[in-house]
Structures are given as C-alpha cells and as structure tokens.
Write an enzyme that holds these catalytic residues in place. Sequence first.
Site, PDB file in Angstrom:
ATOM      1  N   LYS A 128     -87.720 -37.631   8.883  1.00  0.00           N
ATOM      2  CA  LYS A 128     -87.252 -38.922   9.419  1.00  0.00           C
ATOM      3  C   LYS A 128     -87.399 -38.932  10.951  1.00  0.00           C
ATOM      4  O   LYS A 128     -88.511 -38.997  11.441  1.00  0.00           O
ATOM      5  CB  LYS A 128     -85.800 -39.171   8.987  1.00  0.00           C
ATOM      6  CG  LYS A 128     -85.661 -39.579   7.519  1.00  0.00           C
ATOM      7  CD  LYS A 128     -85.686 -38.430   6.568  1.00  0.00           C
ATOM      8  CE  LYS A 128     -85.290 -38.813   5.166  1.00  0.00           C
ATOM      9  NZ  LYS A 128     -85.377 -37.660   4.243  1.00  0.00           N
TER      10      LYS A 128
ATOM     11  N   PHE B 218     -74.512 -38.607  -0.013  1.00  0.00           N
ATOM     12  CA  PHE B 218     -75.953 -38.781  -0.118  1.00  0.00           C
ATOM     13  C   PHE B 218     -76.400 -38.022  -1.366  1.00  0.00           C
ATOM     14  O   PHE B 218     -75.843 -36.982  -1.702  1.00  0.00           O
ATOM     15  CB  PHE B 218     -76.712 -38.304   1.128  1.00  0.00           C
ATOM     16  CG  PHE B 218     -78.179 -38.600   0.980  1.00  0.00           C
ATOM     17  CD1 PHE B 218     -78.635 -39.905   1.047  1.00  0.00           C
ATOM     18  CD2 PHE B 218     -79.080 -37.599   0.671  1.00  0.00           C
ATOM     19  CE1 PHE B 218     -79.982 -40.197   0.825  1.00  0.00           C
ATOM     20  CE2 PHE B 218     -80.420 -37.888   0.452  1.00  0.00           C
ATOM     21  CZ  PHE B 218     -80.875 -39.183   0.531  1.00  0.00           C
ATOM     22  N   THR B 219     -77.431 -38.555  -2.029  1.00  0.00           N
ATOM     23  CA  THR B 219     -77.821 -38.052  -3.361  1.00  0.00           C
ATOM     24  C   THR B 219     -78.030 -36.531  -3.404  1.00  0.00           C
ATOM     25  O   THR B 219     -77.343 -35.823  -4.145  1.00  0.00           O
ATOM     26  CB  THR B 219     -79.100 -38.768  -3.820  1.00  0.00           C
ATOM     27  OG1 THR B 219     -80.083 -38.653  -2.780  1.00  0.00           O
ATOM     28  CG2 THR B 219     -78.835 -40.246  -4.089  1.00  0.00           C
TER      29      THR B 219
ATOM     30  N   ARG C 205     -80.736 -48.715  -4.307  1.00  0.00           N
ATOM     31  CA  ARG C 205     -79.643 -47.877  -3.820  1.00  0.00           C
ATOM     32  C   ARG C 205     -78.361 -48.524  -4.352  1.00  0.00           C
ATOM     33  O   ARG C 205     -77.702 -49.287  -3.670  1.00  0.00           O
ATOM     34  CB  ARG C 205     -79.635 -47.815  -2.285  1.00  0.00           C
ATOM     35  CG  ARG C 205     -80.585 -46.784  -1.700  1.00  0.00           C
ATOM     36  CD  ARG C 205     -80.354 -45.429  -2.270  1.00  0.00           C
ATOM     37  NE  ARG C 205     -81.146 -44.362  -1.683  1.00  0.00           N
ATOM     38  CZ  ARG C 205     -81.547 -43.284  -2.348  1.00  0.00           C
ATOM     39  NH1 ARG C 205     -81.310 -43.149  -3.639  1.00  0.00           N
ATOM     40  NH2 ARG C 205     -82.187 -42.315  -1.742  1.00  0.00           N
TER      41      ARG C 205
ATOM     42  N   ASP D 115     -75.028 -33.977   8.946  1.00  0.00           N
ATOM     43  CA  ASP D 115     -76.360 -34.274   8.425  1.00  0.00           C
ATOM     44  C   ASP D 115     -77.000 -35.066   9.557  1.00  0.00           C
ATOM     45  O   ASP D 115     -76.739 -36.260   9.729  1.00  0.00           O
ATOM     46  CB  ASP D 115     -76.282 -35.087   7.128  1.00  0.00           C
ATOM     47  CG  ASP D 115     -77.681 -35.391   6.584  1.00  0.00           C
ATOM     48  OD1 ASP D 115     -78.629 -35.393   7.387  1.00  0.00           O
ATOM     49  OD2 ASP D 115     -77.818 -35.622   5.364  1.00  0.00           O
TER      50      ASP D 115
ATOM     51  N   TYR E   2     -97.863 -14.746   9.007  1.00  0.00           N
ATOM     52  CA  TYR E   2     -96.761 -14.712   8.041  1.00  0.00           C
ATOM     53  C   TYR E   2     -95.434 -14.483   8.757  1.00  0.00           C
ATOM     54  O   TYR E   2     -94.432 -15.126   8.461  1.00  0.00           O
ATOM     55  CB  TYR E   2     -96.994 -13.609   7.002  1.00  0.00           C
ATOM     56  CG  TYR E   2     -95.969 -13.653   5.885  1.00  0.00           C
ATOM     57  CD1 TYR E   2     -96.210 -14.377   4.729  1.00  0.00           C
ATOM     58  CD2 TYR E   2     -94.738 -12.998   6.012  1.00  0.00           C
ATOM     59  CE1 TYR E   2     -95.270 -14.462   3.713  1.00  0.00           C
ATOM     60  CE2 TYR E   2     -93.782 -13.076   5.007  1.00  0.00           C
ATOM     61  CZ  TYR E   2     -94.047 -13.801   3.854  1.00  0.00           C
ATOM     62  OH  TYR E   2     -93.110 -13.885   2.867  1.00  0.00           O
TER      63      TYR E   2
ATOM     64  N   PHE F 236     -82.353 -41.419 -10.367  1.00  0.00           N
ATOM     65  CA  PHE F 236     -83.115 -42.545  -9.821  1.00  0.00           C
ATOM     66  C   PHE F 236     -84.582 -42.216  -9.579  1.00  0.00           C
ATOM     67  O   PHE F 236     -85.433 -43.089  -9.624  1.00  0.00           O
ATOM     68  CB  PHE F 236     -82.470 -43.033  -8.499  1.00  0.00           C
ATOM     69  CG  PHE F 236     -82.421 -41.976  -7.436  1.00  0.00           C
ATOM     70  CD1 PHE F 236     -81.405 -41.036  -7.431  1.00  0.00           C
ATOM     71  CD2 PHE F 236     -83.379 -41.910  -6.446  1.00  0.00           C
ATOM     72  CE1 PHE F 236     -81.360 -40.044  -6.453  1.00  0.00           C
ATOM     73  CE2 PHE F 236     -83.349 -40.929  -5.464  1.00  0.00           C
ATOM     74  CZ  PHE F 236     -82.340 -39.984  -5.475  1.00  0.00           C
TER      75      PHE F 236
HETATM   76  C1  PLP Z   1     -79.297 -38.550   4.943  1.00  0.00           C
HETATM   77  C2  PLP Z   1     -80.235 -37.659   4.229  1.00  0.00           C
HETATM   78  N1  PLP Z   1     -79.902 -36.383   4.013  1.00  0.00           N
HETATM   79  C3  PLP Z   1     -80.727 -35.543   3.371  1.00  0.00           C
HETATM   80  C4  PLP Z   1     -81.934 -35.958   2.865  1.00  0.00           C
HETATM   81  C5  PLP Z   1     -82.779 -35.002   2.080  1.00  0.00           C
HETATM   82  O1  PLP Z   1     -83.906 -34.651   2.797  1.00  0.00           O
HETATM   83  P1  PLP Z   1     -85.299 -34.309   2.136  1.00  0.00           P
HETATM   84  O2  PLP Z   1     -85.772 -35.537   1.435  1.00  0.00           O
HETATM   85  O3  PLP Z   1     -86.152 -33.909   3.283  1.00  0.00           O
HETATM   86  O4  PLP Z   1     -85.096 -33.180   1.176  1.00  0.00           O
HETATM   87  C6  PLP Z   1     -82.336 -37.270   3.078  1.00  0.00           C
HETATM   88  C7  PLP Z   1     -83.634 -37.721   2.567  1.00  0.00           C
HETATM   89  O5  PLP Z   1     -83.878 -38.751   2.056  1.00  0.00           O
HETATM   90  C8  PLP Z   1     -81.455 -38.155   3.762  1.00  0.00           C
HETATM   91  O6  PLP Z   1     -81.766 -39.445   3.964  1.00  0.00           O
END
Ligand code: PLP
Length: 459
Positions: A258, A124-125, A383, A215, A72, A450
């Site tokens: 990724k 980014f979303t 997208r 990021d 842990y 989405f």
């Molecule tokens: C550029 C980018 N930032 C952040 C994220 C969010 O990461 P996660 O899906 O691991 O929460 C993603 C994931 O698709 C991404 O492509």
Amino acid sequence: MGTVWAEPYKIKMVEPIRITSVEERHAAIREAGYNTFLLRSDDVYIDLLTDSGTSAMSDRQWAGLMLGDESYAGSRSYYHLEEAMRGVYGYEELVPTHQGRGAEHLLSQILIEPGDTVPGNMYFTTTRFHQEYAGGRFADVIVDSAHDPAALDPFKGNVDLTKLQALIDEVGADRIPYLSLETNVNMAGGQPVSMANLQATYELCRQHGILVMLDATRALENAWFIKQREDGYADRSVAEILREICSYSDGATVSSKKDNLVNIGGFLALRDPELARQARALLVAFEGLHTYGGMSGRDMEALARGIEEMVETDDHIRARVGQVEYLGNKLLEAGIPIVQPIGGHGVFLDARAMLSHLPQDQFPAQALAAEIYVESGVRGMERGVVSAGRDPVTGDHHYPELELVRLTIPRRVYTQAHMDVVVEAVRQVHTNRDAVRGLRFTHEPESLRFFQARFEPIE
Ligand SMILES: Cc1ncc(COP(=O)(O)O)c(C=O)c1O
C-alpha cells in the site's frame, strides 16, 4: 498551489486496457460466481478491487530492481531496506516478510496465548484470522461513529478509551498481550486516528503493561489527514507526522503493498530486541532467512526506494488522497450514499442505503459490486457481511453495521478521466438499483471466505 492537486510525475510507460461488452461481462461474472475476486483481470476495464500491490512504481524503483542484491544471506538490499525503515518509521528492529499477513502471523504467534483477548480499532480480515489462529479473541474498541457511514467525525479510526478500559477491567490486563492499532482504518472506510488519541491510547496501555502494535499499512495516509485536520500539524511534513505516529507504539506490522508503493513485500518492525529474536526464530521456518524474509533482493531494493520516495515531499500523498477525494466528491454530487468523510485509499459505497430492498443475509454489497462490474467493467469489492465471516463459536454470520462496496484506488495508476467513468457507472446502477437481486452462497470457504466464495442470484 492553493487547494489544487496534480500528480507530481509524468507518465513514461502505459499498459493498454480493454473495454468489454455487457454480454461478455454478464458471462464473466456468472463464471466468477458473482465474486469480483474470481474475475480474470483481462475482463476488467478499471480495476478498483484493491490498492494492494497495484501501485505503479517510479523509474527509480524499476532501476532498483536491476540493482537488487540476490545474495541469500546479508543482501545489500536488505541493509538498504533496514536503513529506510529505521529512518522513516523509527523502529530499530526489522523483520522482513513476504507481505503484511506474514508479519501478522509472526506477531500473533510470539505474543498471543490461547484464551487471550486482543483489542483493536475495528477488525481487519487477515489480522483477526491470525489472532484467532493463535488462540486469541478479537475485541472491537473503535469509537461508535466508525460504524455509522454518515457520521462526519474527522477521526473515525480512534480508539474509544472507555471501551478499552472496560475491556481491561473485564478480562484483566494480563490476558491482553497487545492492542492492535490500525492507522487509517481500512474496514471503516479508510478513516484516520488522531495523534491525540494515539498518544492517549499508548499512555493507557503503558499504565497496564499492554503493548501497542500498529498496523501501519496506511500510516502515511493517516499522517496526511492529521496534517489536514488536527490542530498544530498543518505546518509539519508528513514525514515528521509519520515518525510521531510510530513513536506511540512498540512495533508495527506493515503490508508494503500500500503506502510503500511496491507490488509485493511487507515487514514486522519492533523496538524490543528480544521480541525481534523470537520473531526471527519463526521467520526462518515460515518466511525465509532474516535478511530477506519472503522477498527477493530486487523486491527489497524497490521497497527501500518506495519507503524513501513516499515521504520525500508531501506532494505524493497530497495527489494520492486528492484523487480519492475527487472521486468521492463527484459521487456525493450525484447523490450516491458513501461513507463520509471520504477515506484515504478508496471510496466506500453504502450498499445498505443503496439497496435497501435487500436484507443483509442476501449480501447487498456483494450484489452491488457484481452489478457495477456488469454495468461498466469497473471492479470493486464487497466489504460487508461476506468479508466479516462467521463467529467461530456460534457459527452465525457476523453482521457488521457497515455493508459497503469498496472502490479502491491504486496509487499513480489511473487518471481523473477514469474516475469520471467510475462516477458514470455507479450513477447508472444507482438509477436502476431496485432491479438488483440478492445472492446466496453456492460455495462458502471456511475462513477468509470473501476471497473464494461463489454465489448465485436469488430468483
Ligand atoms: C489494514 C491491512 N492490514 C493488513 C493487510 C494484509 O496485508 P497483505 O495483503 O500484504 O498480506 C492489509 C491488506 O489488505 C490491510 O489492508
């Protein structure tokens, strides 16, 4: 080796996949409300929904799963991960999270005050969601060419310094806690930032006391493009280039699903120990103890090994991006409109150009992704306007310039023959494109719509 790329591995284990009939796929997409996120994977033949968490791990990483330390507190695997992260990315402080959005949540909560503005090189979303959730507002400062799918600019991920300066003048540097700088910008089509731009952006932000938070989810792919396209980098290893990218920042959020070659995991990395202390205080409430975040010991062990492996030589990234370019070039040869230059993690079809008979509020990219699935069993994703969501103030759709279908390539998973099948599928749909109908919502979630939205075709 010249310009030929080949996978720097051989295949030791395989996972069978099934080809379904057109009738089965018609039924499946109807059942899924014309949203490829709602399909069952058993109904998919070649899965290009995302490159997130879909990579194949190496034998070394699988072996690491058995060696993961599940203590842990103070897990040996955490310390291995810390060592790998420090060695490859060069940040001192590691805050492990369950995946990228966990890191975005912590970062937004510790730095953003209600009413603040957070500039970024395209939204980014999940990143924007967390900025808004913390009371902030996102402001796009990416170069204009990023919004033009046909512009051949080699660094369409760059920050437009004039836009950034104008924003600083408008809202004041004290209302900008940090700049959110994405490497290999996902929503722009996997487009890189140049080293010169990273350096200049960092300088400008420093002059105004604004932090730069990367990021760095796809920083390795960005490093490869710098090596290919920017003067002075051809003879540097991607490992060196990646370290230099990170040197122009105060910290980073990373979705390890990724570049890092694992199926789950992520982290927030920082230079400032005080910020790291604040993040860890929230970490224990939202993710887990500071030596595991949201990951098991085995996840951390596989992740540490993935980070080391991705930069061990340049061969991995050469083959990874080589495969994406192979698909993109074949589509171009077939006359399919795609975002150019070809990006690092996928090929992005220009749905606006392909389905020019559909207005954007009939969701052309959503309809195109559904059609490609029905034609072939190949799963991509929208997208465009659906992903862009609504303006929280006016309630209107955001209408992005880019209305795209993303065909994202998992790392080390599919072969060149699979890519040929994808080309054939897209070519068929392109031939019959005038018959594709628009869609309307039957269910629209309030945020990140989405993922779970449902649609029906417009008669
Ligand atoms: C550029 C980018 N930032 C952040 C994220 C969010 O990461 P996660 O899906 O691991 O929460 C993603 C994931 O698709 C991404 O492509």
